[in-house]
Motif scaffolding. Sequence first.
Motif, PDB file in Angstrom:
ATOM      1  N   ASN A  98       0.792  -1.223   0.000  1.00 40.37           N
ATOM      2  CA  ASN A  98       0.000   0.000   0.000  1.00 40.37           C
ATOM      3  C   ASN A  98       0.825   1.275   0.000  1.00 40.37           C
ATOM      4  O   ASN A  98       0.411   2.276  -0.553  1.00 40.37           O
ATOM      5  N   ASN A  99       1.984   1.239   0.649  1.00 42.42           N
ATOM      6  CA  ASN A  99       2.795   2.459   0.774  1.00 42.42           C
ATOM      7  C   ASN A  99       3.955   2.493  -0.219  1.00 42.42           C
ATOM      8  O   ASN A  99       4.933   3.188   0.000  1.00 42.42           O
ATOM      9  N   GLN A 100       3.840   1.758  -1.309  1.00 36.59           N
ATOM     10  CA  GLN A 100       4.883   1.758  -2.340  1.00 36.59           C
ATOM     11  C   GLN A 100       4.376   2.497  -3.575  1.00 36.59           C
ATOM     12  O   GLN A 100       3.221   2.321  -3.978  1.00 36.59           O
ATOM     13  N   TYR A 101       5.263   3.316  -4.152  1.00 41.24           N
ATOM     14  CA  TYR A 101       4.869   4.156  -5.276  1.00 41.24           C
ATOM     15  C   TYR A 101       5.969   4.197  -6.330  1.00 41.24           C
ATOM     16  O   TYR A 101       7.154   4.156  -5.999  1.00 41.24           O
ATOM     17  N   VAL A 102       5.532   4.325  -7.595  1.00 39.51           N
ATOM     18  CA  VAL A 102       6.436   4.576  -8.701  1.00 39.51           C
ATOM     19  C   VAL A 102       6.123   5.979  -9.218  1.00 39.51           C
ATOM     20  O   VAL A 102       5.003   6.237  -9.666  1.00 39.51           O
ATOM     21  N   ILE A 103       7.093   6.874  -9.090  1.00 33.99           N
ATOM     22  CA  ILE A 103       6.935   8.215  -9.654  1.00 33.99           C
ATOM     23  C   ILE A 103       7.316   8.126 -11.123  1.00 33.99           C
ATOM     24  O   ILE A 103       8.456   7.791 -11.462  1.00 33.99           O
ATOM     25  N   VAL A 104       6.344   8.396 -11.991  1.00 39.56           N
ATOM     26  CA  VAL A 104       6.540   8.316 -13.434  1.00 39.56           C
ATOM     27  C   VAL A 104       6.749   9.732 -13.957  1.00 39.56           C
ATOM     28  O   VAL A 104       5.862  10.573 -13.870  1.00 39.56           O
ATOM     29  N   LEU A 105       7.934   9.986 -14.477  1.00 39.39           N
ATOM     30  CA  LEU A 105       8.277  11.297 -15.028  1.00 39.39           C
ATOM     31  C   LEU A 105       8.096  11.240 -16.538  1.00 39.39           C
ATOM     32  O   LEU A 105       8.708  10.400 -17.208  1.00 39.39           O
ATOM     33  N   THR A 106       7.235  12.107 -17.056  1.00 36.88           N
ATOM     34  CA  THR A 106       6.940  12.085 -18.475  1.00 36.88           C
ATOM     35  C   THR A 106       6.833  13.509 -19.011  1.00 36.88           C
ATOM     36  O   THR A 106       6.696  14.456 -18.242  1.00 36.88           O
ATOM     37  N   GLY A 107       6.914  13.639 -20.313  1.00 40.64           N
ATOM     38  CA  GLY A 107       6.866  14.945 -20.973  1.00 40.64           C
ATOM     39  C   GLY A 107       7.857  14.948 -22.126  1.00 40.64           C
ATOM     40  O   GLY A 107       8.582  13.979 -22.347  1.00 40.64           O
ATOM     41  N   ALA A 108       7.886  16.034 -22.844  1.00 37.66           N
ATOM     42  CA  ALA A 108       8.743  16.144 -24.022  1.00 37.66           C
ATOM     43  C   ALA A 108      10.220  16.251 -23.635  1.00 37.66           C
ATOM     44  O   ALA A 108      10.556  16.534 -22.479  1.00 37.66           O
ATOM     45  N   LEU A 110       5.878  -4.230 -18.358  1.00 40.68           N
ATOM     46  CA  LEU A 110       4.694  -3.374 -18.243  1.00 40.68           C
ATOM     47  C   LEU A 110       4.500  -2.613 -19.535  1.00 40.68           C
ATOM     48  O   LEU A 110       3.379  -2.339 -19.942  1.00 40.68           O
ATOM     49  N   GLU A 111       5.595  -2.191 -20.124  1.00 40.65           N
ATOM     50  CA  GLU A 111       5.523  -1.462 -21.392  1.00 40.65           C
ATOM     51  C   GLU A 111       6.818  -1.693 -22.138  1.00 40.65           C
ATOM     52  O   GLU A 111       7.837  -2.008 -21.540  1.00 40.65           O
ATOM     53  N   LYS A 112       6.717  -1.559 -23.467  1.00 38.56           N
ATOM     54  CA  LYS A 112       7.918  -1.694 -24.298  1.00 38.56           C
ATOM     55  C   LYS A 112       7.730  -0.904 -25.570  1.00 38.56           C
ATOM     56  O   LYS A 112       6.604  -0.645 -26.003  1.00 38.56           O
ATOM     57  N   VAL A 113       8.856  -0.509 -26.152  1.00 35.30           N
ATOM     58  CA  VAL A 113       8.856   0.187 -27.436  1.00 35.30           C
ATOM     59  C   VAL A 113      10.020  -0.341 -28.248  1.00 35.30           C
ATOM     60  O   VAL A 113      10.979  -0.883 -27.695  1.00 35.30           O
ATOM     61  N   GLU A 114       9.922  -0.169 -29.551  1.00 40.85           N
ATOM     62  CA  GLU A 114      11.057  -0.472 -30.412  1.00 40.85           C
ATOM     63  C   GLU A 114      11.532   0.850 -30.985  1.00 40.85           C
ATOM     64  O   GLU A 114      10.730   1.676 -31.429  1.00 40.85           O
ATOM     65  N   ALA A 162       3.598   6.202 -19.656  1.00 39.02           N
ATOM     66  CA  ALA A 162       2.967   6.749 -18.454  1.00 39.02           C
ATOM     67  C   ALA A 162       1.500   6.323 -18.363  1.00 39.02           C
ATOM     68  O   ALA A 162       1.010   5.986 -17.276  1.00 39.02           O
ATOM     69  N   ILE A 163       0.803   6.314 -19.500  1.00 40.80           N
ATOM     70  CA  ILE A 163      -0.592   5.865 -19.523  1.00 40.80           C
ATOM     71  C   ILE A 163      -0.678   4.414 -19.074  1.00 40.80           C
ATOM     72  O   ILE A 163      -1.523   4.044 -18.254  1.00 40.80           O
ATOM     73  N   THR A 164       0.223   3.576 -19.603  1.00 41.26           N
ATOM     74  CA  THR A 164       0.236   2.158 -19.229  1.00 41.26           C
ATOM     75  C   THR A 164       0.496   1.990 -17.737  1.00 41.26           C
ATOM     76  O   THR A 164      -0.190   1.204 -17.067  1.00 41.26           O
ATOM     77  N   TYR A 165       1.475   2.708 -17.202  1.00 47.02           N
ATOM     78  CA  TYR A 165       1.784   2.604 -15.770  1.00 47.02           C
ATOM     79  C   TYR A 165       0.582   3.011 -14.920  1.00 47.02           C
ATOM     80  O   TYR A 165       0.260   2.341 -13.932  1.00 47.02           O
ATOM     81  N   LEU A 172      -0.863   0.266 -12.532  1.00 42.74           N
ATOM     82  CA  LEU A 172      -0.514   0.435 -11.113  1.00 42.74           C
ATOM     83  C   LEU A 172      -1.508   1.280 -10.334  1.00 42.74           C
ATOM     84  O   LEU A 172      -1.410   1.375  -9.104  1.00 42.74           O
ATOM     85  N   GLY A 173      -2.423   1.942 -11.017  1.00 46.28           N
ATOM     86  CA  GLY A 173      -3.441   2.748 -10.342  1.00 46.28           C
ATOM     87  C   GLY A 173      -2.830   3.798  -9.423  1.00 46.28           C
ATOM     88  O   GLY A 173      -1.956   4.562  -9.830  1.00 46.28           O
ATOM     89  N   LYS A 174      -3.271   3.813  -8.162  1.00 45.97           N
ATOM     90  CA  LYS A 174      -2.816   4.837  -7.215  1.00 45.97           C
ATOM     91  C   LYS A 174      -1.334   4.719  -6.871  1.00 45.97           C
ATOM     92  O   LYS A 174      -0.739   5.643  -6.320  1.00 45.97           O
ATOM     93  N   HIS A 175      -0.716   3.615  -7.218  1.00 45.36           N
ATOM     94  CA  HIS A 175       0.711   3.423  -6.944  1.00 45.36           C
ATOM     95  C   HIS A 175       1.604   4.103  -7.988  1.00 45.36           C
ATOM     96  O   HIS A 175       2.807   4.201  -7.796  1.00 45.36           O
ATOM     97  N   ALA A 176       1.007   4.547  -9.086  1.00 41.90           N
ATOM     98  CA  ALA A 176       1.748   5.301 -10.114  1.00 41.90           C
ATOM     99  C   ALA A 176       1.437   6.780  -9.925  1.00 41.90           C
ATOM    100  O   ALA A 176       0.301   7.214 -10.083  1.00 41.90           O
TER     101      ALA A 176
END
Length: 188
Positions: free
Chosen positions: A3-13, A66-70, A102-105, A109-113
């Motif tokens: 419950n108290n674990q989080y992934v901070i997802v940094l996104t943007g250009a 969770l996510e991948k790109v080529e 970021a959308i996938t995360y 992960l819901g509230k954990h992202a």
Amino acid sequence: MNNNQYVIVLTGAAGTGKTSVQDYLQQKYGIPRVITHTTRPPRPGEKNGVEYYFETDASFAKLHLLEKVEYAGHQYGSSWEAIHRALQQNNIVSIVLDTKGAITYKKELGKHAIVLFMQVDNQNELRQRMLKRGDKPAAVEHRITSKEDIRDLVLPKQLVGKAEIINNENWQQTEIQLDNIIKKLTDN
């Protein structure tokens, strides 16, 4: 995840300061980054498990991604294994992703992202930041006109109301905003 674990997802250009924010979170709060995987060969000086986990096509295929790109003929992705490895060091970890990731995360992960959408209003400022960090002018022009970077200039509708927007034009204001976010996460 606990419950108290989080992934901070940094996104943007490109040039909005995602890596600078990640470095700040690491230095001030000891927040480790989630190391991502790639099938591209290491560049000189890069070490496995530091910049990336360097994979073969076969080992990459076995990961729980969770996510991948080529990109440029190589695969890149982030895995549950890497997230759990980072969470063994701290209950809050960070990762830099494009807006699709970021959308996938957020979905997975819901509230954990905790999605932080980095932006800079002045597009010329983005160009100058990339040049200042050593990117070649032709690479900068290619990057800022790419469909991915143009996409990442705008908060996707799937993240509206689910992401914290950080206008990173003034670093002191950015620090205050980041400190408040970390305080909220650690007070829970």
